[in-house]
Design a protein around this motif. Sequence first.
Motif, PDB file in Angstrom:
ATOM      1  N   GLN A  45       0.814  -1.214   0.000  1.00  0.00           N
ATOM      2  CA  GLN A  45       0.000   0.000   0.000  1.00  0.00           C
ATOM      3  C   GLN A  45       0.848   1.264   0.000  1.00  0.00           C
ATOM      4  N   ASP A  46       2.040   1.221   0.569  1.00  0.00           N
ATOM      5  CA  ASP A  46       2.922   2.387   0.540  1.00  0.00           C
ATOM      6  C   ASP A  46       3.343   2.700  -0.898  1.00  0.00           C
ATOM      7  N   ILE A  47       3.700   1.648  -1.650  1.00  0.00           N
ATOM      8  CA  ILE A  47       4.087   1.869  -3.044  1.00  0.00           C
ATOM      9  C   ILE A  47       2.883   2.309  -3.862  1.00  0.00           C
ATOM     10  N   ALA A  48       1.714   1.710  -3.587  1.00  0.00           N
ATOM     11  CA  ALA A  48       0.500   2.105  -4.306  1.00  0.00           C
ATOM     12  C   ALA A  48       0.189   3.586  -4.070  1.00  0.00           C
ATOM     13  N   ALA A  49       0.367   4.046  -2.838  1.00  0.00           N
ATOM     14  CA  ALA A  49       0.107   5.456  -2.522  1.00  0.00           C
ATOM     15  C   ALA A  49       1.111   6.367  -3.220  1.00  0.00           C
ATOM     16  N   ARG A  50       2.366   5.943  -3.253  1.00  0.00           N
ATOM     17  CA  ARG A  50       3.381   6.749  -3.940  1.00  0.00           C
ATOM     18  C   ARG A  50       3.084   6.854  -5.426  1.00  0.00           C
ATOM     19  N   LEU A  51       2.666   5.748  -6.034  1.00  0.00           N
ATOM     20  CA  LEU A  51       2.314   5.766  -7.458  1.00  0.00           C
ATOM     21  C   LEU A  51       1.130   6.700  -7.720  1.00  0.00           C
ATOM     22  N   ALA A  52       0.138   6.652  -6.810  1.00  0.00           N
ATOM     23  CA  ALA A  52      -1.028   7.513  -6.973  1.00  0.00           C
ATOM     24  C   ALA A  52      -0.646   8.985  -6.887  1.00  0.00           C
ATOM     25  N   SER A  53       0.230   9.312  -5.934  1.00  0.00           N
ATOM     26  CA  SER A  53       0.628  10.719  -5.776  1.00  0.00           C
ATOM     27  C   SER A  53       1.433  11.210  -6.971  1.00  0.00           C
ATOM     28  N   ALA A  54       2.094  10.288  -7.660  1.00  0.00           N
ATOM     29  CA  ALA A  54       2.870  10.655  -8.848  1.00  0.00           C
ATOM     30  C   ALA A  54       2.061  10.497 -10.129  1.00  0.00           C
ATOM     31  N   SER A  55       0.760  10.207  -9.993  1.00  0.00           N
ATOM     32  CA  SER A  55      -0.132   9.983 -11.154  1.00  0.00           C
ATOM     33  C   SER A  55       0.407   8.870 -12.056  1.00  0.00           C
ATOM     34  N   LYS A  56       0.892   7.815 -11.435  1.00  0.00           N
ATOM     35  CA  LYS A  56       1.410   6.660 -12.174  1.00  0.00           C
ATOM     36  C   LYS A  56       0.705   5.368 -11.758  1.00  0.00           C
ATOM     37  N   ASP A  57      -0.533   5.496 -11.281  1.00  0.00           N
ATOM     38  CA  ASP A  57      -1.243   4.308 -10.787  1.00  0.00           C
ATOM     39  C   ASP A  57      -2.293   3.802 -11.757  1.00  0.00           C
ATOM     40  N   GLU A  58      -2.280   4.283 -13.004  1.00  0.00           N
ATOM     41  CA  GLU A  58      -3.245   3.795 -13.990  1.00  0.00           C
ATOM     42  C   GLU A  58      -3.086   2.282 -14.158  1.00  0.00           C
ATOM     43  N   GLY A  59      -4.171   1.557 -14.051  1.00  0.00           N
ATOM     44  CA  GLY A  59      -4.146   0.107 -14.207  1.00  0.00           C
ATOM     45  C   GLY A  59      -3.958  -0.653 -12.912  1.00  0.00           C
ATOM     46  N   LEU A  60      -3.734   0.065 -11.793  1.00  0.00           N
ATOM     47  CA  LEU A  60      -3.492  -0.628 -10.530  1.00  0.00           C
ATOM     48  C   LEU A  60      -4.709  -1.429 -10.080  1.00  0.00           C
ATOM     49  N   THR A  61      -5.899  -0.896 -10.298  1.00  0.00           N
ATOM     50  CA  THR A  61      -7.118  -1.618  -9.891  1.00  0.00           C
ATOM     51  C   THR A  61      -7.247  -2.922 -10.658  1.00  0.00           C
ATOM     52  N   ALA A  62      -7.031  -2.852 -11.976  1.00  0.00           N
ATOM     53  CA  ALA A  62      -7.094  -4.070 -12.793  1.00  0.00           C
ATOM     54  C   ALA A  62      -5.981  -5.033 -12.419  1.00  0.00           C
ATOM     55  N   PHE A  63      -4.768  -4.494 -12.151  1.00  0.00           N
ATOM     56  CA  PHE A  63      -3.647  -5.318 -11.717  1.00  0.00           C
ATOM     57  C   PHE A  63      -4.003  -6.067 -10.438  1.00  0.00           C
ATOM     58  N   HIS A  64      -4.597  -5.337  -9.482  1.00  0.00           N
ATOM     59  CA  HIS A  64      -4.955  -5.938  -8.201  1.00  0.00           C
ATOM     60  C   HIS A  64      -6.034  -7.007  -8.373  1.00  0.00           C
ATOM     61  N   SER A  65      -7.033  -6.713  -9.189  1.00  0.00           N
ATOM     62  CA  SER A  65      -8.144  -7.659  -9.355  1.00  0.00           C
ATOM     63  C   SER A  65      -7.716  -8.938 -10.066  1.00  0.00           C
ATOM     64  N   ALA A  66      -6.643  -8.880 -10.833  1.00  0.00           N
ATOM     65  CA  ALA A  66      -6.168 -10.081 -11.540  1.00  0.00           C
ATOM     66  C   ALA A  66      -5.391 -11.023 -10.634  1.00  0.00           C
ATOM     67  N   LEU A  67      -4.989 -10.537  -9.457  1.00  0.00           N
ATOM     68  CA  LEU A  67      -4.234 -11.374  -8.529  1.00  0.00           C
ATOM     69  C   LEU A  67      -5.145 -12.375  -7.833  1.00  0.00           C
TER      70      LEU A  67
END
Length: 330
Positions: free
Chosen positions: A278-300
């Motif tokens: 979640q720390d890395i996910a938050a950092r990606l979101a703050s840098a506007s680099k989290d596109e696709g994270l929801t789909a990535f997470h749901s595929a796990l």
Amino acid sequence: MALTPGKASLLNRMASALHMSGWQVLWLNDDHPARAQFIKGDARLDVWIHIWNVTPGGRPKQRPLERRIQPTGIGDHFKTEAGTDTLIFGWSDEAQVFAAFDHGYHSGQIGNSPSIQTDLPSLLAANQDGLGVFAKATGELSISIRPDFLGIYFEQRQLLHSMGSDAAQLSALRQMAVDPLRLQVDDLPQNRRKVLTNTLRVLRDRRFREHVLTAYRHRCAMCGIQLELLDAAHILPVAHPKSNDKVTNGVALCALHHRAYDAGLVTFDRSYSISINQDIAARLASASKDEGLTAFHSALLPSLLLPKMQANYPSPKMITIANELRGWAK
């Protein structure tokens, strides 16, 4: 000489085998010998390829295990050219492996009834272990190669063929072919230890991959995908002093989840539950680099797809050390 269907089939078999190791083949003529470039990343190898079928020897009663190629139809010399490697191969339908011969021993004039020998035990050893070795008293080695090991042969071919003149080197090569995971660097001949270490690492990587992907039935443990897009990921990285090449220090991951695992974005714990950092996910979101994270997470998957045999499950000890190394909470 224009390619016959049989010769074209042999060359295509070689190209298919190279693709398994990440090499691409660019054919530059439609003849035999074949002129080609082998390309992998920044590496490029220019080659002349000679290939024939492997057949029984000419004296089956006296030498029942002898196998050979008969290099006919190419004139009185193997094709050579400055800056280009000359490669001599056979294909054994009997063992379903290639045999590679050292042009350095066959650069002279070809006789009227030429043949170059290997033997059935080395071909069968390659079928089982990936590589097999046939040594002549002259020091010449022919190397038998299972198709999935052909890329390793091309990357290490000069070293492999150079090891026939010394008994200790030859013994080490045979051990490396049979079980590189058990061979220790100290077991290698001291005068060749430095150069052989890289070959040993390559063979260990291949054997480790083979064992791990087999244990996980060629499925990504995090998402279940196959499609021949899998890596054998070390749980504890190779460079760590406590790492090893046991299946229990490995997990089959698709290319995406392997990169995510190494980057610390995703991991699994001692109960094999999969989590997003979640720390890395938050950092990606703050840098506007989290596109696709929801789909990535749901595929796990919720937890790892584990090997059928419990003895091959990931080691809890390795998981703990690896998670600490990647910055996950203890």
